[in-house]
Write an enzyme that holds these catalytic residues in place. Structure first.
Site, PDB file in Angstrom:
ATOM      1  N   HIS A   1      41.238  42.911  58.079  1.00  0.00           N
ATOM      2  CA  HIS A   1      41.516  44.293  57.652  1.00  0.00           C
ATOM      3  C   HIS A   1      41.226  44.503  56.172  1.00  0.00           C
ATOM      4  O   HIS A   1      41.081  45.634  55.725  1.00  0.00           O
ATOM      5  CB  HIS A   1      42.946  44.712  58.014  1.00  0.00           C
ATOM      6  CG  HIS A   1      44.001  44.063  57.183  1.00  0.00           C
ATOM      7  ND1 HIS A   1      44.530  42.848  57.490  1.00  0.00           N
ATOM      8  CD2 HIS A   1      44.594  44.461  56.051  1.00  0.00           C
ATOM      9  CE1 HIS A   1      45.415  42.521  56.562  1.00  0.00           C
ATOM     10  NE2 HIS A   1      45.481  43.483  55.693  1.00  0.00           N
TER      11      HIS A   1
ATOM     12  N   HIS B   1      40.798  36.467  53.781  1.00  0.00           N
ATOM     13  CA  HIS B   1      40.735  37.617  52.870  1.00  0.00           C
ATOM     14  C   HIS B   1      40.087  37.279  51.516  1.00  0.00           C
ATOM     15  O   HIS B   1      39.181  37.979  51.059  1.00  0.00           O
ATOM     16  CB  HIS B   1      42.128  38.174  52.615  1.00  0.00           C
ATOM     17  CG  HIS B   1      42.884  38.530  53.854  1.00  0.00           C
ATOM     18  ND1 HIS B   1      42.280  39.129  54.937  1.00  0.00           N
ATOM     19  CD2 HIS B   1      44.184  38.379  54.191  1.00  0.00           C
ATOM     20  CE1 HIS B   1      43.187  39.321  55.882  1.00  0.00           C
ATOM     21  NE2 HIS B   1      44.342  38.878  55.462  1.00  0.00           N
TER      22      HIS B   1
ATOM     23  N   LYS C   1      53.188  34.274  47.442  1.00  0.00           N
ATOM     24  CA  LYS C   1      54.349  35.116  47.780  1.00  0.00           C
ATOM     25  C   LYS C   1      55.344  35.057  46.624  1.00  0.00           C
ATOM     26  O   LYS C   1      55.357  34.078  45.872  1.00  0.00           O
ATOM     27  CB  LYS C   1      55.055  34.557  49.021  1.00  0.00           C
ATOM     28  CG  LYS C   1      54.139  34.335  50.203  1.00  0.00           C
ATOM     29  CD  LYS C   1      53.899  35.608  50.922  1.00  0.00           C
ATOM     30  CE  LYS C   1      53.018  35.381  52.130  1.00  0.00           C
ATOM     31  NZ  LYS C   1      52.449  36.634  52.625  1.00  0.00           N
TER      32      LYS C   1
END
Ligand code: NAP
Length: 483
Positions: free
Chosen positions: A178, A240, A331
């Site tokens: 995406h 990604h 993260k």
């Protein structure tokens, strides 16, 4: 600027996993938004499938609830919402069994574009593909869309490719990343290949190094068990960040066609040099106050999975030899922000007094937040009292510059419409995914075999100290990304 919407051909979209999280949060809202802006023709239909025993009305209710919860426009578009729901149908199908396939075959129209969106576990990709073929549901023109993760390593990616290719040709297979549906990522191609300004500078003669950062402020709370099986390398870098690297580094394709673009991306992946373990930093976030550590969230007190990774990558080709690309993602960092920074070399001879802290010219492409570009320049500090230098930025946020429509497009919407149009440019080709795994696999097995434990880092910062050293030792430093 008014956005121009070109309606796509009528289609039957079969959504496998239609009751699942991704379908409810992203895919159905994305389809609704395309309907609202007028891109979806009246004849389009969406057929949800899952094992759950429900009738059409129950699925329509579930879709309505999902849209009201997850679509930013559904509340204000009540009338359109009901017409969109008219397009929805539901067929109960057991993807790994025999139930429902004949009913699904009967629900589809001849001579209409068929798209099968597999929003289900990758273990079901092969079984669904073969049943679509065996029941004569897949036509020569049908498209099959598969979600990430596409494999866990090279062997599993090859097995998935082999399974899908038993029933579909490569030109029918759409592997979603995406990130490629994000406007700014596509803009990277426009920036590079629709302007003459950058190309002469876009090489190792002028670019000192490139930094690609995808930072997240959240941890893995709620999905720690899943994440612990993958880690930042598999979850973010192999797909990604690799895509961002390819689009930044690739040669200009000769045409803007899916295979020309993807050929160039594959060449970059294949040109990546082996990475030494000393050029990789892995980290795991610590607990902070009441907020648990990575290991708490993963439910695994001995976990060696990385929630942060930084890597120095060299591309062994004529354009980039001598210009490292530094990738980092993690993260629980200071901000949720993604950017690509092209940092240019200093002038060969500096006639002005040394400026303390000067960072030099850089082009920063912001993916989020505030999609846009910034060009860092050196100027004379205004005022009398000597000739001192200062750094200023030429800043352009796309939303301001373009007077963008109030309803921006989510990455999924763009990608789904590309599937209907039959445009694979923004989808990963089978050889591309395999090449990316072939690069990532030895890195992962290297640290697994060495039993390396990720370095702990404090939440809210920039990751482990060693990640700073990765650049410091080369006389460089990471940019502070802003959320
Ligand atoms: P999920 O919430 O667990 O949903 C799975 C869906 O698959 C449900 O609709 C389930 O419905 C259906 N299903 C399971 N087994 C089935 C079977 N044998 N036959 C037919 N249907 C079956 O999963 P998800 O989070 O939506 O994720 C779906 C896919 O997208 C996965 O590949 C995931 O890795 C990927 N993905 C998800 C996200 C996300 O944010 N959620 C993001 C990126 C990628 P029934 O139980 O009723 O059959």
């Amino acid at each position: 600027m008014v956005s121009r919407v070109i309606p796509v051909d009528p289609f039957d979209l079969v959504l496998f996993g239609a009751t699942g999280d991704l379908a409810r949060r992203k895919i159905l809202p994305g389809l609704f938004h395309r309907f609202v802006v007028g891109q979806m023709p009246q004849e389009a239909r969406i057929i949800g499938t899952a094992r759950s025993d429900m009738d059409r009305e129950a699925f329509v209710d579930l879709t309505r609830t999902s849209l009201l919860e997850f679509s930013p426009v559904a509340l204000d578009r009540g009338e359109l919402l009901e017409s969109f729901l008219d397009k929805i149908d539901y067929v109960r199908v057991d993807a790994a069994g025999t139930d429902g396939w004949n009913a699904l075959a009967g629900a589809l129209r001849p001579d209409t574009v068929r798209a099968f969106y597999l929003s289900v576990s990758p273990a079901l990709f092969g079984p669904i593909a073969s049943r679509l073929k065996d029941h004569g549901i897949a036509t020569r023109d049908s498209r099959i869309v598969v979600e990430k993760p596409f494999g866990h390593d090279l062997a599993s990616a090859k097995a998935l490719n082999a399974d899908l290719r038993q029933s579909f040709d490569e030109h029918q297979i759409y592997r979603i990343d995406h990130y490629l549906g994000k406007e700014t990522v596509q803009n990277l191609m426009a920036l590079r290949f629709a302007n003459s300004l950058w190309e002469p500078l876009w090489n190792s003669t002028h670019v000192d190094h490139v930094q690609i950062t995808v930072a997240e402020s959240l941890g893995v709370e709620g999905r720690g068990e899943y994440y612990d099986q993958s880690g930042a390398m598999r979850d973010m870098v192999q797909n990604h960040l690799m895509q961002l690297l390819c689009l930044t580094a690739m040669e200009p394709p000769s045409k803007f066609t899916s295979d020309s673009v993807r050929d160039e991306k594959v060449k970059i992946i294949e040109a990546l040099e082996p990475v030494a373990q000393s050029d990789i930093v892995r980290g795991q976030y610590r607990a902070q106050g009441a907020a648990g550590s990575y290991r708490d969230h993963a439910g695994n007190p001995r976990s060696r999975t990385e929630s942060f990774v930084a890597i120095k990558v060299n591309i062994g080709n004529w354009r980039w030899a001598g210009t490292p690309f530094y990738l980092r993602t993690g993260k629980k960092l200071r901000a949720r922000a993604s950017e690509i920074a092209i940092v240019f070399r200093d002038p060969p001879h500096m006639i002005f007094p040394k400026m303390e802290g000067r960072r030099g010219n850089a082009l920063i492409i912001r993916l989020q937040p505030d999609e846009g570009i910034t060009l860092r320049n050196t100027i004379k500090e205004p005022g009398p009292g000597g000739f001192r230098l200062a750094e200023v930025s030429l800043d352009m946020t796309f939303a301001d510059a373009l007077d963008q429509p109030a309803e921006p497009q989510d990455a999924y919407e763009r990608l789904i419409m590309d599937v209907i149009r039959g445009d694979q440019t923004l989808f990963m080709r089978g050889d591309e995914v395999e090449a990316a795994w072939a690069w990532a696999d030895p890195l992962i097995s290297g640290w697994d075999e060495a039993g390396l434990v990720p370095a702990p880092y404090d939440p809210g910062g920039s990751g482990p100290e060693d990640a700073l050293m990765l650049l410091h030792r080369d006389g460089r430093r990471w940019r502070e990304v802003e959320g």
